[in-house]
Enzyme design. Sequence first.
Site, PDB file in Angstrom:
ATOM      1  N   TRP A  42     -14.675  13.700  -9.572  1.00  9.20           N
ATOM      2  CA  TRP A  42     -14.503  12.281  -9.264  1.00  9.20           C
ATOM      3  C   TRP A  42     -15.458  11.485 -10.142  1.00  9.20           C
ATOM      4  O   TRP A  42     -16.596  11.894 -10.345  1.00  9.20           O
ATOM      5  CB  TRP A  42     -14.832  12.024  -7.798  1.00  9.20           C
ATOM      6  N   THR A  72       0.108   9.270 -14.982  1.00  4.28           N
ATOM      7  CA  THR A  72      -0.826   9.545 -13.886  1.00  4.28           C
ATOM      8  C   THR A  72      -0.215  10.502 -12.882  1.00  4.28           C
ATOM      9  O   THR A  72      -0.885  11.409 -12.366  1.00  4.28           O
ATOM     10  CB  THR A  72      -1.230   8.227 -13.194  1.00  4.28           C
ATOM     11  N   GLU A  76       0.948 -20.623  14.388  1.00  7.46           N
ATOM     12  CA  GLU A  76       1.045 -21.798  15.243  1.00  7.46           C
ATOM     13  C   GLU A  76       1.623 -21.453  16.613  1.00  7.46           C
ATOM     14  O   GLU A  76       1.189 -21.990  17.642  1.00  7.46           O
ATOM     15  CB  GLU A  76       1.914 -22.870  14.571  1.00  7.46           C
TER      16      GLU A  76
END
EC number: 3.5.4.26
Length: 371
Positions: free
Chosen positions: A177, A203, A59
């Site tokens: 991949w 991981t 605003e």
Amino acid sequence: MSDSGFSADDHRCMARALQLARRGLYTTHPNPRVGCVIVRNVQIVGEGWHERAGEPHAEVHALRRAGEAAHGATAYVTLEPCSHHGRTPPCANALVQAGVKRVVTAMVDPNPLVAGNGLKLLQVAGIETASGLLESEARALNPGFISRMERNRPYIRLKMAMSLDGRTAMESGESVWVTGDAARRDVQFLRAQAGAILTGIGTVLADDPSLNVRLTAEALGIQGEVRQPIRVVLDSELRFPPDARLLNIPGETLIYTCSANDDKIAQLEQVGAKVRRFDAKKLHLSEVMTALVEDGITEVHVEAGATLAGALVEQGFADELVIYMAPHLMGSSARALFNLPHIAHMQDRLALTIRDIRAIGQDWRIIASLS
């Protein structure tokens, strides 16, 4: 008020405000993405969006551009103007001072500090207000902010990559991949809009990932520095290696652990990690969700193995699944997408709602949610 209660011009102006709000997709976390358009005599005289956390709200930018033309104008805002002092002054007051005649918002702010108070402040000042225009589109822009305010937990987006037969890695763990270049680049945009990238220690130990945003500001369509999401690692026993790649690249790494090994904690903190210890024998996802909010994180992008991914799905914390499916087969001995409890009957399957499916290069991206 329903969308049907607004004019075609109202719809057009709010659509523009939403378009502006999306420019803050990669920069405003943990604040919401908000856009504002100021219209007088059917002409846009000012517009703006919340560009970065801590900087002026949408605003204020729009009012500055409108100047004196804001007097007697209509302001279209994708989120109810704030009515409290935070890092910036209340936007509702700024609209009153500018002399706008009408304010239309896409949605009421779910923040208890606002929650209708901004609209009331405007009404007391004699400004006409209306809310609910393109509300679903506005909510979709700020899933993390809304989740924090309405559920006191972050919005969890779980990204996975799999072969056509639902496998994520070979039996040996080899996974580089699964998908192609286009899909991996697409993931970078998902990372960039998150407040944190969450993974498990498995991981980290197996892949030594970076989990960072590797796109340029130009690629993201932003000005200034690319914001790196916090990297959060769940590591109950504190097996995190001090020489992990996560600690040797820009960005903050936060480790959640239950370990009382003060020497290891000190060692990790010395090389740049932040460690938060939980008083429990193992990490519980419900407590992790609370901690993420306490650490200022509202939107989480998860890249993890089948165990953590399965737990998030099983316990109902996975709000969105983003699955990239590659056009190859990896065989029945390869690793599965999720580790889930045994499901014996068809009626007990976990139903998903597909929200979007499209080709990304040679792969397919499926966006789904638990039904």
